[in-house]
Write a protein that holds these residues in place. Structure first.
Motif, short mmCIF file in Angstrom:
data_model
loop_
_atom_site.label_atom_id
_atom_site.label_comp_id
_atom_site.label_asym_id
_atom_site.label_seq_id
_atom_site.Cartn_x
_atom_site.Cartn_y
_atom_site.Cartn_z
N ARG A 66 6.15 26.86 64.86
CA ARG A 66 4.69 26.87 64.47
C ARG A 66 4.69 26.34 62.82
N VAL A 67 4.76 24.73 62.28
CA VAL A 67 5.41 24.42 61.35
C VAL A 67 4.03 24.54 60.31
N GLY A 68 4.04 25.68 59.04
CA GLY A 68 3.46 24.85 57.84
C GLY A 68 3.70 23.83 56.72
N ALA A 69 2.44 23.89 55.98
CA ALA A 69 3.54 22.51 54.38
C ALA A 69 2.63 22.82 53.41
N VAL A 70 4.00 23.40 52.36
CA VAL A 70 2.95 23.32 50.88
C VAL A 70 3.40 22.18 50.38
N TYR A 71 2.47 21.12 49.97
CA TYR A 71 3.13 20.00 48.84
C TYR A 71 2.09 20.63 47.31
N ALA A 72 3.46 21.18 47.09
CA ALA A 72 3.65 21.10 45.79
C ALA A 72 3.50 20.12 44.37
#
Length: 602
Positions: free
Chosen positions: A37-43
């Protein structure tokens, strides 16, 4: 309500928002293929929305000698006691003003980023790091370490490759592991070992073996980036047209560099070995991207187009009524029929690695092409309406003043070709022959860019951290500052000519009789229109490849004086070459990407 994840991938500022982020999107896809389960945060997206897109992209595009993006995050990348041991570093008033204008946004930005990461409850936080992302990456890592003390924090990217990771690791103990190299397989393997078996590497540097088979690299998954972007666009914080380009990768390494490494190139540290995707997969993926993105231009990340694609991929794309719009990097020795094929196949823009119009200088660079091949490529690109992006680089040990006087002599005849995008003295980049073998190549001493000294503690090993270096040396050309200025001013003049509503032209329109008319609007033009006999048109055709004066057929020699006087033909390095652009026959696929106006004024 956020869903708990196994891992979260973070892309810090300052990464351009005009391109889809390829590397992280491939890693996300690779980990999802393993069932994580992969999340991503595009700072990057959050920072762009916070300070405004134009200012954000201005910082992204700033010259590497200034690096304001690093200085903006520097106060947040270190604990106070370490920060006190680092000099200011920047003295340029405009850069200081830029940094000061953004500084108040950094703290709230980092709070927002860490809150978004923490909401996903990841066991692993992976942070990417390249270009102007060192300080922002480590600032995020510090904050995540405080907020999620039990999470593993890992980092990968060009800024932490090889010896650079080993030098940065002791300074930034907030990062548990650094991934050195291509992590398509190594990172999912790491996640498997830790998340499913509780195993961790013994050392902090995870060395990744280069990917041997491109079939093992999955299609990029851009869905998280697009979701993050759309949220800010819907709120009116970012332009609705972003991203301007979709990124794609069909090969890695460089087939030319594997044989002859260009002396200034610091790319492909992990592996120069050339690897390419199969043609059927490439056509399928490009077609799917084109449909998914409604014809948005696709920029390939390849260092050089695979030679095999001229017999496989490009003919298949050329057969389509509406092929994808593509950008590719190429070698400048392409034949005109190859340029024509690329254009028909939807390639609207190329970067051909043209860095000089002097054969002796190109030999010093190990480019494997001549000045005449570079000029022929510019001519073919103009003929077929393809944008050719190129640059002029100088400062190579062994270059002479005459090399540059010879180029200055032909510039006025070439201004109907697209001008160089830039002109600069060489930088010495880590992993390039100029870095690894600088003494043998005539550069006795190198030192890191001065800008790095204001980013790291005074006892940090900058020789191991820096990517860009200055050489302590000179050349015959560099020692003549007046000639350097004349050379640069001549290029500036060329570029200004292309800012006009009517760009310079040198175009041959042939007639059914075999004769033709040359349209010449260059500043050196003797006449705007010149009628050529069939014999003169044939003479031009005979000189579309470089030829010495000696041994010219009489039918060509009798027109030579006229062609040279009109500067339709140049005499460069003792070889004659036509610089006249013949109008190309219309091709259906060219109408889809109207680059003709950009490549020339046809």
């Amino acid at each position: 309500m956020e869903t708990e994840t196994d891992l979260c991938i973070v892309v810090p500022a300052f990464d351009t928002l005009n391109l889809t982020p390829l590397g992280t999107s491939v890693l996300i896809a690779a980990c999802r293929q393993r069932g994580f389960r992969v999340g991503a945060v595009y700072a990057s997206v959050l920072m762009g929305a916070r300070i405004g897109y134009e200012l954000y992209e201005t910082i992204c595009g700033t010259l590497v000698r200034k690096q304001p993006g690093e200085y903006i995050f520097k106060p947040h990348a270190y604990p106070p006691e370490t920060l006190a041991r680092i000099p200011e570093g920047i003295e340029h008033p405009k850069m200081l003003d830029l940094i000061a204008s953004v500084a108040p946004a950094v703290g709230p930005h980092l709070d927002e980023v860490v809150q978004a990461i923490a909401a996903k409850k990841p066991r692993i936080v992976g942070i990417t790091n390249m270009f102007q992302q060192n300080m922002s990456a480590f600032a995020i890592a510090r904050r995540v370490r405080a907020a999620l003390p039990d999470a593993l924090i890992v980092m990968g990217g060009a800024n932490v490759t090889g010896v650079m990771a080993k030098a940065l690791a002791p300074i930034f103990d907030c990062v548990d592991y650094f991934f050195d190299g291509e992590a398509d397989v190594a990172f999912p393997d790491f996640c498997e070992a830790y998340l499913r078996r509780g195993e961790r590497p013994a050392g902090r540097i995870v060395e990744c073996a280069p990917l041997q088979n491109m079939a093992d690299s999955p299609d990029a998954d851009f869905s998280d980036f697009i979701a993050a972007l759309r949220e800010q666009q819907d709120a009116g914080r970012l332009p609705p047209e972003l991203p301007g380009y979709v990124t794609y990768e069909s090969s890695r390494g460089c087939w030319w560099g594997a044989k002859h490494h260009c002396i200034f190139c610091g790319l492909n540290q992990a592996s120069m070995n050339f690897r390419e995707k199969g043609s059927e997969r490439v056509v399928r993926e490009l077609t799917a991207l084109d449909e998914r993105w409604d014809g948005r231009p696709i920029r390939t990340a390849d260092n050089i187009i695979p030679n095999s694609y001229f017999a496989t991929v490009l003919p298949q794309l050329a057969a389509m009524p509406h092929p994808p719009k593509l950008f590719y990097e190429v070698k400048a020795n392409l034949k005109e029929e190859q340029v024509a094929l690329m254009r028909t196949a939807g390639v609207y823009s190329i970067q051909p690695g043209v860095e000089s119009l002097s054969t002796p200088v190109l030999k010093l660079m190990r480019k494997g092409v001549s000045a005449h091949q570079n000029i022929m490529l510019l001519r073919s690109s103009a003929k077929h309406g393809m944008r050719a992006g190129w640059n002029l680089i100088y400062g190579f040990p062994g270059e002479t003043q005459q090399n540059y006087r010879d180029m200055l002599a032909i510039f006025p005849a070439l201004v109907h070709f697209r001008p160089p995008d830039g002109i600069s003295e060489i930088m010495i980049d880590r992993f390039s022959p100029n870095f690894d073998d600088h003494e043998r190549l005539g550069i006795p001493e190198i030192k890191p860019f001065e800008i790095y000294r204001g980013l790291y503690p005074s006892d940090a090993p900058l020789d191991e951290i820096a990517y860009h270096f200055d050489g302590i040396y000179t050349t015959e050309f560099l020692s003549d500052t007046a000639l350097v200025k004349e050379f640069r001013d001549s290029v500036d003049h060329w570029k200004h000519l292309w800012l006009r509503a009517q760009r310079p032209l040198l175009l041959l329109e042939t007639k059914a009789s075999g004769g033709g008319v040359v349209i010449d609007t260059r500043p050196i033009a003797r006449e705007a229109l010149s009628v050529l006999s069939p014999a003169a048109v044939n003479a031009l055709a005979q000189l579309e490849r470089p030829r010495p004066r000696e041994g010219l057929p009489e039918a060509v020699a009798e027109h030579l004086d006229f062609l040279l006087q009109r500067r339709y033909v140049i005499d460069h390095e003792n070889l004659l070459l036509s610089v006249v652009v013949r109008r190309a026959s219309a091709e259906p696929n060219r109408a889809r990407v109207p680059m003709m106006a950009e490549a020339s004024s046809l």
